[in-house]
Design an enzyme around this catalytic site. Sequence first.
Site, PDB file in Angstrom:
ATOM      1  N   SER A   1      -4.507   3.476  -3.502  1.00 51.26           N
ATOM      2  CA  SER A   1      -3.598   3.580  -2.347  1.00 51.26           C
ATOM      3  C   SER A   1      -3.303   5.044  -2.025  1.00 51.26           C
ATOM      4  CB  SER A   1      -2.282   2.846  -2.647  1.00 51.26           C
ATOM      5  OG  SER A   1      -2.514   1.458  -2.672  1.00 51.26           O
TER       6      SER A   1
ATOM      7  N   GLY B   1      -6.199 -31.554  -3.613  1.00 49.40           N
ATOM      8  CA  GLY B   1      -5.759 -32.004  -4.934  1.00 49.40           C
ATOM      9  C   GLY B   1      -6.718 -31.519  -6.011  1.00 49.40           C
TER      10      GLY B   1
ATOM     11  N   GLU C   1      -9.418  -2.499   1.047  1.00 50.45           N
ATOM     12  CA  GLU C   1      -9.304  -1.691   2.275  1.00 50.45           C
ATOM     13  C   GLU C   1      -7.861  -1.457   2.689  1.00 50.45           C
ATOM     14  OE1 GLU C   1     -13.258  -2.832   4.591  1.00 50.45           O
ATOM     15  OE2 GLU C   1     -11.914  -1.581   5.761  1.00 50.45           O
TER      16      GLU C   1
ATOM     17  N   THR D   1      -3.990  -2.104   0.641  1.00 52.61           N
ATOM     18  CA  THR D   1      -3.200  -3.280   0.240  1.00 52.61           C
ATOM     19  C   THR D   1      -2.243  -3.693   1.365  1.00 52.61           C
ATOM     20  OG1 THR D   1      -1.475  -1.847  -0.621  1.00 52.61           O
ATOM     21  CG2 THR D   1      -3.172  -2.518  -2.191  1.00 52.61           C
TER      22      THR D   1
ATOM     23  N   GLU E   1       0.828  -3.759   1.077  1.00 49.59           N
ATOM     24  CA  GLU E   1       1.940  -2.788   1.022  1.00 49.59           C
ATOM     25  C   GLU E   1       1.588  -1.545   1.855  1.00 49.59           C
ATOM     26  OE1 GLU E   1       0.648  -4.429  -1.540  1.00 49.59           O
ATOM     27  OE2 GLU E   1       2.347  -5.610  -2.243  1.00 49.59           O
TER      28      GLU E   1
HETATM   29  N1  COS Z   1      -5.945   8.899  11.252  1.00 53.07           N
HETATM   30  C1  COS Z   1      -6.112  10.249  11.320  1.00 53.07           C
HETATM   31  N2  COS Z   1      -5.479  11.098  10.494  1.00 53.07           N
HETATM   32  C2  COS Z   1      -4.657  10.566   9.578  1.00 53.07           C
HETATM   33  C3  COS Z   1      -4.433   9.180   9.456  1.00 53.07           C
HETATM   34  C4  COS Z   1      -5.124   8.341  10.349  1.00 53.07           C
HETATM   35  N3  COS Z   1      -4.980   7.011  10.315  1.00 53.07           N
HETATM   36  N4  COS Z   1      -3.567   8.958   8.459  1.00 53.07           N
HETATM   37  C5  COS Z   1      -3.239  10.153   7.959  1.00 53.07           C
HETATM   38  N5  COS Z   1      -3.907  11.131   8.639  1.00 53.07           N
HETATM   39  C6  COS Z   1      -3.834  12.566   8.431  1.00 53.07           C
HETATM   40  C7  COS Z   1      -2.424  13.046   8.722  1.00 53.07           C
HETATM   41  O1  COS Z   1      -2.267  13.396  10.063  1.00 53.07           O
HETATM   42  C8  COS Z   1      -2.299  14.248   7.808  1.00 53.07           C
HETATM   43  O2  COS Z   1      -2.904  15.344   8.412  1.00 53.07           O
HETATM   44  P1  COS Z   1      -2.288  16.828   8.123  1.00 53.07           P
HETATM   45  O3  COS Z   1      -2.178  16.956   6.622  1.00 53.07           O
HETATM   46  O4  COS Z   1      -3.289  17.737   8.725  1.00 53.07           O
HETATM   47  O5  COS Z   1      -0.951  16.850   8.782  1.00 53.07           O
HETATM   48  C9  COS Z   1      -3.143  13.857   6.592  1.00 53.07           C
HETATM   49  O6  COS Z   1      -4.054  12.842   7.051  1.00 53.07           O
HETATM   50  C10 COS Z   1      -2.330  13.322   5.467  1.00 53.07           C
HETATM   51  O7  COS Z   1      -1.541  12.272   5.970  1.00 53.07           O
HETATM   52  P2  COS Z   1      -0.340  11.654   5.148  1.00 53.07           P
HETATM   53  O8  COS Z   1       0.528  12.753   4.634  1.00 53.07           O
HETATM   54  O9  COS Z   1       0.256  10.581   5.975  1.00 53.07           O
HETATM   55  O10 COS Z   1      -1.119  11.014   3.923  1.00 53.07           O
HETATM   56  P3  COS Z   1      -0.546  10.247   2.687  1.00 53.07           P
HETATM   57  O11 COS Z   1      -1.053  10.870   1.458  1.00 53.07           O
HETATM   58  O12 COS Z   1       0.939  10.017   2.826  1.00 53.07           O
HETATM   59  O13 COS Z   1      -1.317   8.851   2.775  1.00 53.07           O
HETATM   60  C11 COS Z   1      -1.743   6.640   3.474  1.00 53.07           C
HETATM   61  C12 COS Z   1      -1.284   8.029   3.858  1.00 53.07           C
HETATM   62  C13 COS Z   1      -0.904   5.984   2.400  1.00 53.07           C
HETATM   63  C14 COS Z   1      -1.646   5.820   4.753  1.00 53.07           C
HETATM   64  C15 COS Z   1      -3.225   6.720   3.008  1.00 53.07           C
HETATM   65  O14 COS Z   1      -3.336   7.339   1.753  1.00 53.07           O
HETATM   66  C16 COS Z   1      -3.890   5.368   2.911  1.00 53.07           C
HETATM   67  O15 COS Z   1      -4.311   4.794   3.907  1.00 53.07           O
HETATM   68  N6  COS Z   1      -4.017   4.839   1.679  1.00 53.07           N
HETATM   69  C17 COS Z   1      -4.756   3.606   1.477  1.00 53.07           C
HETATM   70  C18 COS Z   1      -6.174   3.923   1.230  1.00 53.07           C
HETATM   71  C19 COS Z   1      -7.006   2.696   1.253  1.00 53.07           C
HETATM   72  O16 COS Z   1      -6.944   1.884   2.152  1.00 53.07           O
HETATM   73  N7  COS Z   1      -7.839   2.563   0.233  1.00 53.07           N
HETATM   74  C20 COS Z   1      -8.719   1.441   0.131  1.00 53.07           C
HETATM   75  C21 COS Z   1     -10.071   1.854   0.414  1.00 53.07           C
HETATM   76  S1  COS Z   1     -11.089   0.472   0.182  1.00 53.07           S
HETATM   77  S2  COS Z   1     -12.515   0.875   1.343  1.00 53.07           S
END
Ligand code: COS
Length: 386
Positions: free
Chosen positions: A134, A346, A370, A372, A374
């Site tokens: 995540s 069942g 892809e 969670t 959450e």
């Molecule tokens: N599209 C474009 N840019 C994005 C974006 C998106 N959907 N989400 C985040 N970014 C960019 C942000 O703009 C930010 O850029 P800057 O640092 O230049 O400002 C950077 O990425 C970091 O963003 P943020 O601080 O929001 O990242 P986090 O570490 O808080 O993570 C989440 C964000 C939790 C949403 C992300 O880590 C995520 O999607 N995790 C799940 C991953 C996943 O789905 N894994 C399963 C893969 S199975 S194939």
Amino acid sequence: MSYSFADSEEIKMLRESVRDFAEKEIAPKAHDLDENEEFSVELTKKMGELGLFGTVIPAEYGGQGMDYIQYVVAVEELARVDGSHAATIAAHNSLGAAPLYYYGNEEQKKEYLPSLCDGNGLWAFGLTEADAGSDAQASKTKAEYDAANDEWVINGSKIWITNSASELTKGITVQAITGKRDNGKNELSCFIVPADAKGLTRKVMHGKMMWRASNTGELYFDNVRVPNSAMLGNKGEGFKQMMETLDNGRLSIGAMGLGLAKGALDLTIKYANERQTFGKPIAKHQAVAFKLAEMATRIEAAEGLLYKAAWLKQEGRDFQKHAAMAKLYCSEVAEYCAREGQQTFGGYGLMKEYPIERHYRDAALLRIGEGTSEIQRLVISRYIGC
Ligand code: COS
């Protein structure tokens, strides 16, 4: 374009052809492939022949030139019958081919895309690591620049990478740390790594409870060298590319949830009309009829949400919030329908020879893979001002 709830002739034909293929070709083999944890090269190539590789890639790169609604229909119809085969197609298109198309330069697109659209090659998405799921920025895989040779040297590992260790795999897009950003966080970039790169070990992961006929790999990079020209887009754009790719990918996972839910409902209605208790088909008992009515209602709601998200994407509008909502809700509806379907069957629903049992297991992946449920809620909450 205005909203339309009627399928066009083109969509109807696509739906029928994928449904026909799934029922005639996949359904008879799904149980055994699942039982034996076997990835079918034969069925995967046949899905390619049907035009399910490179779905949204334009024809000039060998793709099918579908729109996102058509793509969602195709994945939904596969998932109605079997999660593993839907997963192979969803991962290859959304996570494999799409980033090469969206972020690759002309040379890269011409080099890689045609062979990923003709049904003979799969491409994988190397984001997740043992300690970076995540929290996708927590990658430890590193790429160091070797100026003397104008190459990048990659070291690290990836885990749970769909389509990465099959005999059809041509390569993987790999996120790696390439330096430090001004804000102190790691700079992440993506690289195109061929499956046969020296120093890359690919292992098939076994023991999954679900999607057992899909290919899931573990990857080890031991001084894997790629030329500077293998960087996808610009240095430091890797995380953004990965996040945008996941935004698109949520549409196909939503389609997997919707398809699974519809498949579970179809199986359950058929069974409930055949199975008799207390002198009548169980579908005539209110306890069962109400379950079926609830499943059908939730499916209708999931469909509306998913197709709205796909339509927004297709129209070039903001779709990310809706894609996360669709992924979240379709996964929950899938799990609900598989569980209630199994309950209706069942004791038979606990037996592997009944496809509802496989749907029940496959549904579990949808709220974890892809992103969670959450993470979807986190993404949605950010879009609504939290
Ligand atoms: N599209 C474009 N840019 C994005 C974006 C998106 N959907 N989400 C985040 N970014 C960019 C942000 O703009 C930010 O850029 P800057 O640092 O230049 O400002 C950077 O990425 C970091 O963003 P943020 O601080 O929001 O990242 P986090 O570490 O808080 O993570 C989440 C964000 C939790 C949403 C992300 O880590 C995520 O999607 N995790 C799940 C991953 C996943 O789905 N894994 C399963 C893969 S199975 S194939």
